[in-house]
Motif scaffolding. Structure first.
Motif, PDB file in Angstrom:
ATOM      1  N   ASP A  54       0.859  -1.179   0.000  1.00  0.00           N
ATOM      2  CA  ASP A  54       0.000   0.000   0.000  1.00  0.00           C
ATOM      3  C   ASP A  54       0.898   1.233   0.000  1.00  0.00           C
ATOM      4  O   ASP A  54       1.337   1.701   1.054  1.00  0.00           O
ATOM      5  CB  ASP A  54      -0.916  -0.010   1.219  1.00  0.00           C
ATOM      6  N   LEU A  55       1.175   1.760  -1.185  1.00  0.00           N
ATOM      7  CA  LEU A  55       2.140   2.840  -1.331  1.00  0.00           C
ATOM      8  C   LEU A  55       1.475   4.083  -1.908  1.00  0.00           C
ATOM      9  O   LEU A  55       0.530   3.985  -2.705  1.00  0.00           O
ATOM     10  CB  LEU A  55       3.278   2.410  -2.275  1.00  0.00           C
ATOM     11  N   PRO A  56       1.959   5.247  -1.527  1.00  0.00           N
ATOM     12  CA  PRO A  56       1.437   6.481  -2.150  1.00  0.00           C
ATOM     13  C   PRO A  56       1.846   6.557  -3.608  1.00  0.00           C
ATOM     14  O   PRO A  56       2.862   5.984  -4.027  1.00  0.00           O
ATOM     15  CB  PRO A  56       2.095   7.590  -1.327  1.00  0.00           C
ATOM     16  N   ASP A  57       1.050   7.249  -4.404  1.00  0.00           N
ATOM     17  CA  ASP A  57       1.405   7.460  -5.804  1.00  0.00           C
ATOM     18  C   ASP A  57       2.621   8.378  -5.900  1.00  0.00           C
ATOM     19  O   ASP A  57       2.936   9.149  -4.991  1.00  0.00           O
ATOM     20  CB  ASP A  57       0.231   8.081  -6.569  1.00  0.00           C
ATOM     21  N   LEU A  58       3.282   8.313  -7.043  1.00  0.00           N
ATOM     22  CA  LEU A  58       4.438   9.155  -7.285  1.00  0.00           C
ATOM     23  C   LEU A  58       4.012  10.600  -7.529  1.00  0.00           C
ATOM     24  O   LEU A  58       3.004  10.863  -8.192  1.00  0.00           O
ATOM     25  CB  LEU A  58       5.221   8.631  -8.485  1.00  0.00           C
ATOM     26  N   VAL A  59       4.791  11.525  -6.991  1.00  0.00           N
ATOM     27  CA  VAL A  59       4.565  12.952  -7.192  1.00  0.00           C
ATOM     28  C   VAL A  59       5.910  13.592  -7.564  1.00  0.00           C
ATOM     29  O   VAL A  59       6.947  12.932  -7.561  1.00  0.00           O
ATOM     30  CB  VAL A  59       3.993  13.615  -5.921  1.00  0.00           C
ATOM     31  N   THR A  60       5.905  14.858  -7.879  1.00  0.00           N
ATOM     32  CA  THR A  60       7.162  15.584  -8.002  1.00  0.00           C
ATOM     33  C   THR A  60       7.695  15.868  -6.597  1.00  0.00           C
ATOM     34  O   THR A  60       6.918  15.992  -5.646  1.00  0.00           O
ATOM     35  CB  THR A  60       6.982  16.913  -8.756  1.00  0.00           C
ATOM     36  N   TRP A  61       8.997  15.978  -6.466  1.00  0.00           N
ATOM     37  CA  TRP A  61       9.544  16.183  -5.115  1.00  0.00           C
ATOM     38  C   TRP A  61       9.092  17.529  -4.541  1.00  0.00           C
ATOM     39  O   TRP A  61       8.934  17.666  -3.321  1.00  0.00           O
ATOM     40  CB  TRP A  61      11.065  16.057  -5.117  1.00  0.00           C
ATOM     41  N   GLU A  62       8.839  18.501  -5.426  1.00  0.00           N
ATOM     42  CA  GLU A  62       8.374  19.805  -4.942  1.00  0.00           C
ATOM     43  C   GLU A  62       6.983  19.723  -4.293  1.00  0.00           C
ATOM     44  O   GLU A  62       6.617  20.610  -3.514  1.00  0.00           O
ATOM     45  CB  GLU A  62       8.330  20.816  -6.091  1.00  0.00           C
TER      46      GLU A  62
END
Length: 342
Positions: A54-62
């Motif tokens: 159960d992982l969060p979706d990828l985002v930009t680091w900003e």
């Protein structure tokens, strides 16, 4: 207490390896994952082997809210890492897996990596992340610079011998075989299956490999004089693993005794019985390093061999080991997975 962890560069091999290890860690929780090139995607689509988590979706680091993050792993390429880390909040503890803060001298970084250091003020606070030799400094650090995987392997084989004065310092020869994942996940023509399989080749010959900067820095510091090893890496058609074969002058029994004494209490470093040699098969997917010592038919010569997994003990496992120290966890937490064999 559960520590909230962010990973920047989560779409690369070391990012995936960090997630695999943290998945079984009793005190870490993956709270944020960043990969700017794949922002908006689910980790299951980037790395299907992690779809059960159960992982969060990828985002930009900003887009990461760092206020409630305890520690950030930065698994970005060199140069990029300096630029990103310089913009992260001051309260944040950071383990960097790139080469950007490994070399204490910014001029040495420029010489080996071909560009000026972009964050020299941060270099002053960075601690070299070879866990077994810098524990106290790592535990107190805000920024830890993970070692190169080749550099870690060679140092495990040689540091106690240099410090103990049991080998000659002017004729050390380090021959190293490494798996292709050490080159990262980016598409490269020479790493295509048809280009790489069924063969092997030496590269960075003549003292041009960047990890020599780490060997020069660390071995010279230990010896109190310049030490320049002869180092040749070879790219092998295997996914994971490093096998270093080191040729030194010195009594083989003294070499074996010195390494055995140095690593007797280390949970991840195992010195094999005299004459036995390690295999990359025996450490695959683990945070263990196996070291062997043999004599040679030439008198007063010894052969030291060391095997580890470049993605685990050579990179992401080492990073978790350092994070454990930084956050007051047991050093072995999340890292006692048995190797995967065959």
């Amino acid at each position: 207490m559960t520590h909230r962890i962010a990973i920047i560069g989560a779409s690369g091999y070391t990012g995936a390896e960090l997630i695999r290890l943290i998945a079984t860690h009793p005190g870490f929780e993956v709270a944020a994952l960043a990969a700017n090139s794949k922002a908006g995607q689910a980790m299951a689509s980037v790395f299907p082997h992690l779809r059960h988590l159960d992982l969060p979706d990828l985002v930009t680091w900003e887009d990461i809210a760092f206020d409630d993050i305890d520690l950030c792993f930065c698994a970005l390429p060199h140069k990029t890492s300096q630029q990103v880390i310089a913009r992260l909040p001051q309260h944040l503890r950071i383990v960097d897996l790139s080469a950007d803060f490994r070399l204490e001298d910014p001029a040495a970084y420029a010489r080996w990596y071909g560009n000026d250091h972009a964050a020299p003020d941060l270099q002053d606070e960075a601690v070299y992340g070879l866990t077994e030799f810098y524990r106290a400094e790592i535990a107190a650090a805000r920024l830890v610079a993970g070692t190169g995987c080749n550099a870690a392997t060679g140092q495990f084989a040689l540091r106690p011998l240099i410090a103990g004065g049991v080998i000659g310092l002017d004729d050390i020869v380090l021959d190293l075989k490494c798996g292709v994942s050490g080159a990262g996940r980016a598409l490269k023509e020479n790493l295509l299956h048809a280009e790489l399989s069924e063969g092997t080749h030496a590269y960075a010959l003549g003292g041009t490999h960047r990890h020599l900067g780490e060997f020069d820095q660390e071995f010279s510091k230990l010896a109190g004089r310049d030490v320049r090893v002869q180092f040749t890496p070879h790219l092998m058609p295997m996914n994971r693993g490093i096998l270093a074969t080191v040729y030194v002058s010195g009594d083989p029994e003294a070499v074996h005794h010195t390494l055995s004494e140095a690593y007797a209490e280390e949970p991840f470093l195992t010195v094999l019985p005299m004459g036995e040699s390690p295999s990359t098969h025996h450490v695959r997917g683990s945070n263990f390093c196996h070291i062997g010592v043999s004599g040679d038919r030439v008198g007063n010569r010894a052969i030291v061999t060391a095997a580890l997994d470049n993605l685990t003990k050579g990179s992401s496992g080492q990073a978790v080991q350092n994070a454990n120290l930084m956050l007051g966890e047991d050093e072995t937490a999340g890292l006692m997975l048995a190797p995967c064999y065959p």
